[in-house]
Motif scaffolding. Sequence first.
Motif, short mmCIF file in Angstrom:
data_model
loop_
_atom_site.label_atom_id
_atom_site.label_comp_id
_atom_site.label_asym_id
_atom_site.label_seq_id
_atom_site.Cartn_x
_atom_site.Cartn_y
_atom_site.Cartn_z
N SER A 23 -3.13 -3.45 10.49
CA SER A 23 -3.10 -2.80 11.80
C SER A 23 -4.50 -2.32 12.21
O SER A 23 -5.35 -2.04 11.36
N LEU A 24 -4.69 -2.20 13.49
CA LEU A 24 -5.87 -1.51 14.00
C LEU A 24 -5.63 -0.01 13.80
O LEU A 24 -4.61 0.52 14.23
N ILE A 25 -6.56 0.66 13.11
CA ILE A 25 -6.42 2.10 12.88
C ILE A 25 -7.18 2.82 13.99
O ILE A 25 -8.40 2.65 14.12
N LEU A 26 -6.46 3.57 14.75
CA LEU A 26 -7.05 4.29 15.88
C LEU A 26 -6.96 5.78 15.58
O LEU A 26 -5.87 6.35 15.51
N GLN A 27 -8.12 6.39 15.38
CA GLN A 27 -8.12 7.80 14.96
C GLN A 27 -8.03 8.68 16.22
O GLN A 27 -9.03 8.91 16.88
N VAL A 28 -6.84 9.18 16.48
CA VAL A 28 -6.66 10.00 17.69
C VAL A 28 -6.73 11.50 17.36
O VAL A 28 -6.83 12.34 18.27
N THR A 29 -6.62 11.81 16.06
CA THR A 29 -6.86 13.18 15.58
C THR A 29 -7.69 13.06 14.31
O THR A 29 -7.77 11.98 13.73
N ARG A 74 -0.60 -4.69 15.97
CA ARG A 74 -0.11 -3.40 15.47
C ARG A 74 -1.23 -2.36 15.52
O ARG A 74 -2.37 -2.66 15.14
N VAL A 75 -0.85 -1.16 15.91
CA VAL A 75 -1.82 -0.06 15.95
C VAL A 75 -1.23 1.11 15.17
O VAL A 75 -0.06 1.46 15.35
N VAL A 107 3.37 0.41 17.60
CA VAL A 107 2.46 1.54 17.38
C VAL A 107 3.19 2.50 16.45
O VAL A 107 4.39 2.78 16.63
N SER A 108 2.48 3.01 15.45
CA SER A 108 3.11 3.90 14.48
C SER A 108 2.17 5.06 14.16
O SER A 108 1.00 5.04 14.53
N ALA A 109 2.70 6.07 13.46
CA ALA A 109 1.89 7.25 13.12
C ALA A 109 2.58 8.02 12.00
O ALA A 109 3.80 7.95 11.85
N THR A 133 7.11 2.86 17.98
CA THR A 133 8.41 2.44 17.46
C THR A 133 8.65 2.84 16.01
O THR A 133 9.73 2.61 15.47
N LEU A 134 7.63 3.44 15.34
CA LEU A 134 7.80 3.77 13.92
C LEU A 134 7.01 5.03 13.56
O LEU A 134 5.84 5.16 13.93
N ILE A 135 7.67 5.94 12.83
CA ILE A 135 6.94 7.09 12.26
C ILE A 135 7.10 7.10 10.75
O ILE A 135 8.13 6.66 10.22
#
Length: 301
Positions: A23-29, A74-75, A107-109, A133-135
């Motif tokens: 997945s692309l890792i997108l650091q939002v925090t 995927r992100v 997108v997941s987190a 769609t996934l945590i």
Amino acid sequence: MWYSQPPVSYIEPVFRPPSEADSLILQVTNGCSWNKCTFCDMYTDEHKRFRPKAEAEVLAEIQRCGESLPGVRRVFLADGDAMALSVRRLKTILTAIRTHMPSVRRVSAYCLPANLKRKSVEELAELRELGLTLIYMGAESGSDQVLRALDKGETFDSTAEALIKAGEAGIKRSVMLINGAGGQRFSEEHALASARLVNRVQPEYLATLVLFFRRGTDQTVLEGYDGDFQPLDGLGLFQEMRSLIAATELNQTIFRSDHVSNSLVLKGTLGKDKQRMLAEIDQAIEYARDHEIPVYRQGSF
Ligand code: SF4
């Protein structure tokens, strides 16, 4: 295409679940808003102190990713609990991903139960509609006693409530439990309460890893152990895993214990593969009665 800066910048270290390897890792925090769990040293460095990344910076990164990384499917929103962000901020991020990266399918987190307390099912459903769609939720244990000792800041009820809420919103749940989290004293309670938790919420995915404490944790002060926390050995870990799996009543949960910390790798779908997995654990227990099983005791997730 040439860029004067990379599409994304990271504050290291960055962690992600094994299943987000592509997945692309997108650091939002940055970091984790709780950051107290006795077993976790993922975000203990000073520069990993929790804070949301500036919204404008995140949106600019999404735009650059859309231009330079076509085909991302995927992100994963990092760090430890991106779901701590407000619904408004999450919607803005998800909308930008949809606009600039139309090929993204998931997108997941990571998500703490506390992150969902002030988010309604309707709001979560909106996030799911926008692509979340996934945590991944580290429940760790269903036992309140064990959760207190781990300083998790959650309970059986708060964890179940959050997972059920996400499920009602149509978001898939990947739940993590910690094998050995109760030590010898609370091993059986931990296994049975954890089984009750997953039976209650029926997660789509379930995984286990083996307990190890963060460096410097004073195990003599863990609540409920009278200064005598005794970790499980390899045999004890297998026996606890047997109690957990035997007590599960799951309809359709994909189960994995393939983290680097697990001496016994188990994979299957619970419940249809329950008896096969129990037979594999029984074999491991027999082996462990006569052999020493190395136990992973340190490191990070
Ligand atoms: S285990 Fe999760 S909630 Fe606990 S400190 Fe680590 S990242 Fe935060």
